[in-house]
Design a protein around this motif. Structure first.
Motif, PDB file in Angstrom:
ATOM      1  N   VAL A   1       0.851  -1.192   0.000  1.00 51.54           N
ATOM      2  CA  VAL A   1       0.000   0.000   0.000  1.00 51.54           C
ATOM      3  C   VAL A   1       0.886   1.240   0.000  1.00 51.54           C
ATOM      4  N   GLN A   2       0.537   2.192  -0.856  1.00 49.17           N
ATOM      5  CA  GLN A   2       1.268   3.460  -0.896  1.00 49.17           C
ATOM      6  C   GLN A   2       0.280   4.596  -0.679  1.00 49.17           C
ATOM      7  N   ARG A   3       0.646   5.520   0.172  1.00 49.90           N
ATOM      8  CA  ARG A   3      -0.161   6.705   0.439  1.00 49.90           C
ATOM      9  C   ARG A   3       0.679   7.906   0.033  1.00 49.90           C
ATOM     10  N   LEU A   4       0.169   8.689  -0.913  1.00 53.58           N
ATOM     11  CA  LEU A   4       0.983   9.715  -1.550  1.00 53.58           C
ATOM     12  C   LEU A   4       0.425  11.117  -1.345  1.00 53.58           C
ATOM     13  N   ILE A   5       1.336  12.077  -1.247  1.00 58.65           N
ATOM     14  CA  ILE A   5       1.017  13.497  -1.318  1.00 58.65           C
ATOM     15  C   ILE A   5       1.839  14.027  -2.488  1.00 58.65           C
ATOM     16  N   LEU A   6       1.167  14.478  -3.520  1.00 60.24           N
ATOM     17  CA  LEU A   6       1.850  14.928  -4.731  1.00 60.24           C
ATOM     18  C   LEU A   6       1.512  16.394  -4.968  1.00 60.24           C
ATOM     19  N   ASP A   7       2.536  17.245  -5.004  1.00 56.06           N
ATOM     20  CA  ASP A   7       2.274  18.671  -5.142  1.00 56.06           C
ATOM     21  C   ASP A   7       2.810  19.277  -6.431  1.00 56.06           C
ATOM     22  N   ASN A   8       3.233  18.410  -7.357  1.00 55.63           N
ATOM     23  CA  ASN A   8       3.658  18.931  -8.658  1.00 55.63           C
ATOM     24  C   ASN A   8       3.408  17.889  -9.746  1.00 55.63           C
ATOM     25  N   GLU A   9       3.307  18.368 -10.961  1.00 58.71           N
ATOM     26  CA  GLU A   9       2.951  17.517 -12.093  1.00 58.71           C
ATOM     27  C   GLU A   9       4.002  16.454 -12.383  1.00 58.71           C
ATOM     28  N   GLN A  10       5.272  16.788 -12.212  1.00 56.85           N
ATOM     29  CA  GLN A  10       6.342  15.835 -12.496  1.00 56.85           C
ATOM     30  C   GLN A  10       6.244  14.610 -11.574  1.00 56.85           C
ATOM     31  N   ASP A  11       6.053  14.826 -10.289  1.00 54.28           N
ATOM     32  CA  ASP A  11       5.905  13.702  -9.357  1.00 54.28           C
ATOM     33  C   ASP A  11       4.647  12.902  -9.679  1.00 54.28           C
ATOM     34  N   PHE A  12       3.563  13.597  -9.996  1.00 54.24           N
ATOM     35  CA  PHE A  12       2.304  12.933 -10.330  1.00 54.24           C
ATOM     36  C   PHE A  12       2.484  12.005 -11.533  1.00 54.24           C
TER      37      PHE A  12
ATOM     38  N   LEU B   1      -3.260   0.593  -3.806  1.00 54.84           N
ATOM     39  CA  LEU B   1      -3.273  -0.714  -3.158  1.00 54.84           C
ATOM     40  C   LEU B   1      -2.382  -1.667  -3.933  1.00 54.84           C
ATOM     41  N   PRO B   2      -1.987  -2.777  -3.342  1.00 51.50           N
ATOM     42  CA  PRO B   2      -1.149  -3.742  -4.058  1.00 51.50           C
ATOM     43  C   PRO B   2      -1.885  -4.323  -5.277  1.00 51.50           C
ATOM     44  N   GLU B   3      -1.099  -4.712  -6.260  1.00 55.58           N
ATOM     45  CA  GLU B   3      -1.646  -5.331  -7.472  1.00 55.58           C
ATOM     46  C   GLU B   3      -2.463  -6.564  -7.077  1.00 55.58           C
ATOM     47  N   THR B   4      -3.601  -6.746  -7.738  1.00 54.74           N
ATOM     48  CA  THR B   4      -4.496  -7.841  -7.398  1.00 54.74           C
ATOM     49  C   THR B   4      -5.177  -8.403  -8.645  1.00 54.74           C
TER      50      THR B   4
ATOM     51  N   THR C   1      -7.215   5.309  -5.578  1.00 56.92           N
ATOM     52  CA  THR C   1      -8.054   6.499  -5.632  1.00 56.92           C
ATOM     53  C   THR C   1      -7.145   7.695  -5.424  1.00 56.92           C
ATOM     54  N   ALA C   2      -7.511   8.795  -6.059  1.00 55.13           N
ATOM     55  CA  ALA C   2      -6.747  10.031  -5.931  1.00 55.13           C
ATOM     56  C   ALA C   2      -7.726  11.195  -5.948  1.00 55.13           C
ATOM     57  N   VAL C   3      -7.463  12.171  -5.103  1.00 56.30           N
ATOM     58  CA  VAL C   3      -8.308  13.354  -5.051  1.00 56.30           C
ATOM     59  C   VAL C   3      -7.444  14.604  -5.099  1.00 56.30           C
ATOM     60  N   ALA C   4      -7.991  15.638  -5.721  1.00 57.50           N
ATOM     61  CA  ALA C   4      -7.327  16.936  -5.776  1.00 57.50           C
ATOM     62  C   ALA C   4      -7.958  17.836  -4.723  1.00 57.50           C
ATOM     63  N   LEU C   5      -7.101  18.524  -3.974  1.00 57.78           N
ATOM     64  CA  LEU C   5      -7.539  19.445  -2.918  1.00 57.78           C
ATOM     65  C   LEU C   5      -6.953  20.817  -3.179  1.00 57.78           C
ATOM     66  N   ASP C   6      -7.661  21.848  -2.722  1.00 52.44           N
ATOM     67  CA  ASP C   6      -7.136  23.203  -2.835  1.00 52.44           C
ATOM     68  C   ASP C   6      -5.977  23.394  -1.862  1.00 52.44           C
ATOM     69  N   ARG C   7      -4.965  24.138  -2.313  1.00 49.87           N
ATOM     70  CA  ARG C   7      -3.808  24.428  -1.470  1.00 49.87           C
ATOM     71  C   ARG C   7      -4.163  25.526  -0.474  1.00 49.87           C
ATOM     72  N   ALA C   8      -3.827  25.320   0.775  1.00 54.65           N
ATOM     73  CA  ALA C   8      -3.944  26.368   1.785  1.00 54.65           C
ATOM     74  C   ALA C   8      -2.545  26.699   2.300  1.00 54.65           C
ATOM     75  N   VAL C   9      -1.766  25.647   2.468  1.00 56.76           N
ATOM     76  CA  VAL C   9      -0.366  25.766   2.890  1.00 56.76           C
ATOM     77  C   VAL C   9       0.431  24.774   2.056  1.00 56.76           C
ATOM     78  N   ASP C  10       1.732  24.727   2.275  1.00 57.36           N
ATOM     79  CA  ASP C  10       2.561  23.745   1.578  1.00 57.36           C
ATOM     80  C   ASP C  10       2.102  22.345   1.967  1.00 57.36           C
ATOM     81  N   PRO C  11       1.640  21.528   1.005  1.00 55.86           N
ATOM     82  CA  PRO C  11       1.123  20.198   1.325  1.00 55.86           C
ATOM     83  C   PRO C  11       2.123  19.298   2.038  1.00 55.86           C
ATOM     84  N   GLN C  12       3.398  19.492   1.796  1.00 54.74           N
ATOM     85  CA  GLN C  12       4.409  18.642   2.434  1.00 54.74           C
ATOM     86  C   GLN C  12       4.535  18.926   3.927  1.00 54.74           C
ATOM     87  N   GLN C  13       3.974  20.033   4.416  1.00 56.84           N
ATOM     88  CA  GLN C  13       4.009  20.353   5.839  1.00 56.84           C
ATOM     89  C   GLN C  13       2.811  19.775   6.590  1.00 56.84           C
ATOM     90  N   LEU C  14       1.857  19.207   5.860  1.00 52.24           N
ATOM     91  CA  LEU C  14       0.662  18.643   6.475  1.00 52.24           C
ATOM     92  C   LEU C  14       0.884  17.188   6.866  1.00 52.24           C
TER      93      LEU C  14
END
Length: 156
Positions: free
Chosen positions: A55-66, A95-98, A136-149
């Motif tokens: 399982v991977q849980r990601l925070i992506l704040d730029n297009e290159q990483d995405f 989630l892991p490949e299934t 699943t992936a969702v887009a959220l509005d930026r309030a602060v730097d996402p990496q600080q959350l």
């Protein structure tokens, strides 16, 4: 024999303490957290060069990483959800490949000044002859730097 029992007991206590710390951090994050609007990303797929063994849980704040994790899957009748990287960031669960058709659905996203809590649901089907990487992936509005959350993911 006593030494093995002692070592196993210590490991169990350490694991229990870690679990309690995580639970208390989640309870603290839930205090004052309010539901925020999100956009579920559609018509994307997980790239086949991504390690999907856990399982991977990601925070992506730029297009290159995405783009390192996801590719666009334009299909008849639908284009990939547009992401405005200057105003939005993405959180995702892979989630892991299934070999079971699996739907991962975001249910709710809550946020306070320092934390985000994403609640999602997983529905698994019966075995098939093919494999896939559920996500699943969702887009959220930026309030602060996402990496600080601090981000918490809850599977319901």
């Amino acid at each position: 024999m006593k030494r093995l029992t002692l070592i196993l007991s210590l490991v169990a206590v350490v694991m229990l303490c870690c679990q309690c710390a995580t639970s208390s951090q989640l309870r603290k994050a839930q205090q004052g957290a309010k539901a925020v609007p999100f956009t579920e990303l559609k018509n994307y797929y997980v790239r086949n060069d991504v390690d999907c063994s856990h399982v991977q849980r990601l925070i992506l704040d730029n297009e290159q990483d995405f783009k390192g994790f996801f590719g666009e899957a334009a299909v008849m009748g639908g284009l990939p959800t547009d992401i405005n990287w200057k105003k939005q960031f993405v959180i995702a669960v892979l989630l892991p490949e299934t070999n079971r058709p699996t739907m991962v659905t975001p249910l709710e996203v809550k946020r306070n000044d320092h934390s985000i809590i994403m609640k999602y649901q997983v529905n698994r089907g019966t075995k098939t002859s093919y494999t896939l990487v559920p996500f699943t992936a969702v887009a959220l509005d930026r309030a602060v730097d996402p990496q600080q959350l601090e981000v918490f993911f809850i599977e319901k």
